[in-house]
Design an enzyme around this catalytic site. Structure first.
Site, PDB file in Angstrom:
ATOM      1  N   CYS A 116       0.843  -1.195   0.000  1.00 62.53           N
ATOM      2  CA  CYS A 116       0.000   0.000   0.000  1.00 62.53           C
ATOM      3  C   CYS A 116       0.886   1.256   0.000  1.00 62.53           C
ATOM      4  O   CYS A 116       1.535   1.540  -0.996  1.00 62.53           O
ATOM      5  CB  CYS A 116      -0.970  -0.055   1.183  1.00 62.53           C
ATOM      6  SG  CYS A 116      -2.307   1.149   1.121  1.00 62.53           S
ATOM      7  N   ASP A 172      -9.141  -3.136  -7.486  1.00 64.78           N
ATOM      8  CA  ASP A 172      -8.677  -2.405  -6.305  1.00 64.78           C
ATOM      9  C   ASP A 172      -9.391  -1.059  -6.197  1.00 64.78           C
ATOM     10  O   ASP A 172      -9.172  -0.162  -7.016  1.00 64.78           O
ATOM     11  CB  ASP A 172      -7.169  -2.180  -6.411  1.00 64.78           C
ATOM     12  CG  ASP A 172      -6.546  -1.661  -5.129  1.00 64.78           C
ATOM     13  OD1 ASP A 172      -7.219  -0.883  -4.409  1.00 64.78           O
ATOM     14  OD2 ASP A 172      -5.401  -2.011  -4.848  1.00 64.78           O
ATOM     15  N   HIS A 203      -8.037  -4.644  -3.195  1.00 65.84           N
ATOM     16  CA  HIS A 203      -6.913  -4.258  -2.349  1.00 65.84           C
ATOM     17  C   HIS A 203      -6.673  -5.356  -1.313  1.00 65.84           C
ATOM     18  O   HIS A 203      -7.516  -6.203  -1.074  1.00 65.84           O
ATOM     19  CB  HIS A 203      -7.263  -2.935  -1.655  1.00 65.84           C
ATOM     20  CG  HIS A 203      -6.087  -2.088  -1.296  1.00 65.84           C
ATOM     21  ND1 HIS A 203      -5.285  -1.482  -2.224  1.00 65.84           N
ATOM     22  CD2 HIS A 203      -5.585  -1.729  -0.073  1.00 65.84           C
ATOM     23  CE1 HIS A 203      -4.354  -0.771  -1.609  1.00 65.84           C
ATOM     24  NE2 HIS A 203      -4.502  -0.927  -0.305  1.00 65.84           N
TER      25      HIS A 203
END
Length: 234
Positions: A116, A172, A203
């Site tokens: 991330c 995502d 994600h």
């Protein structure tokens, strides 16, 4: 969004030693290890997910550093997206990454994995020509706003020839499906990037290692196998 809970597929975390050397965090030491791995976590920090991952790599023979991106800003008051982003806003990205780059050079880090926010840092380390195996998951090719911002990867990737891998989910919602497609379209013009996009996931898909859905679990297992191949062969 991102990771917090322990993953049953990882071993129970063992107790690390705290370190403070340009950056701070936790060290699972293996003397004379061929692989020295640094983990750059997401906005939730050095939680049980990352401690389990670090323990796993330590048990596989690597010397492992879990970097505390948020050192000095305190623990999260609650495990919420709002609290995590409030603390994330206190990090000066460029200044932090300058310190991390110096740390990695000084310690002879051979492999770096970022998730991330840490995935965004992997893009930037590739731009800087970092001499280590670089693996990012769920990184942001459009960049992230910050008080000390890094260049947006979309602006420079065409010039990056340092090898790195980026793993993304096609759906995502944080990175954005359109940004994922744009990154895919750039692949022929980005010589250093090895991009893997998994259909049917969004994600934070690595915890799907614990999924009861065989297809979902297979995606996570494939992603982990890529990480292992690159980080442990470094």
């Amino acid at each position: 969004m991102c990771h917090g809970k322990a993953v049953a597929a990882f071993p129970t975390p063992t107790e690390p030693v705290a370190f403070n050397n340009r950056v701070t965090g936790y060290h699972w030491a293996n003397q004379n290890a061929d692989s020295k791995i640094a983990i750059l976590p997401d906005i939730y920090g050095c939680n049980p997910f990352y401690r389990g991952l670090a323990t796993r790599y330590a048990q596989m023979g690597a010397d492992v550093y879990l970097v505390d991106t948020f050192a000095g800003f305190g623990d999260l008051p609650e495990m919420t997206r709002e609290a995590a982003f409030a603390r994330r806003g206190k990090v000066a990205d460029k200044e932090f990454l300058d310190r991390f780059e110096a740390f990695a050079d000084s310690q002879g880090i051979t492999g770096i994995i970022g998730f991330c926010l840490g995935g965004l840092y992997v893009f930037e380390l590739a731009r800087r020509g970092m001499r280590a195996a670089l693996v990012g998951l769920y990184g942001f090719p459009q960049g992230l706003p910050n008080q000390d911002p890094l260049p947006a990867p979309f602006e420079y990737l065409h010039a990056v020839d340092t090898p790195f891998a980026m793993l993304l989910g096609a759906d995502d919602p944080a990175v954005g499906a359109d940004n994922v497609k744009r990154l895919q379209a750039m692949v022929p013009d980005v010589p250093g990037m090895d991009l893997t996009v998994y259909d049917g996931v969004g994600h934070d898909f690595l915890p799907l290692l614990d999924s009861e859905n065989p297809a979902m679990r297979a995606t996570a297992e494939d992603a982990l196998a890529i990480c292992d191949r690159l980080l442990l062969a470094a």
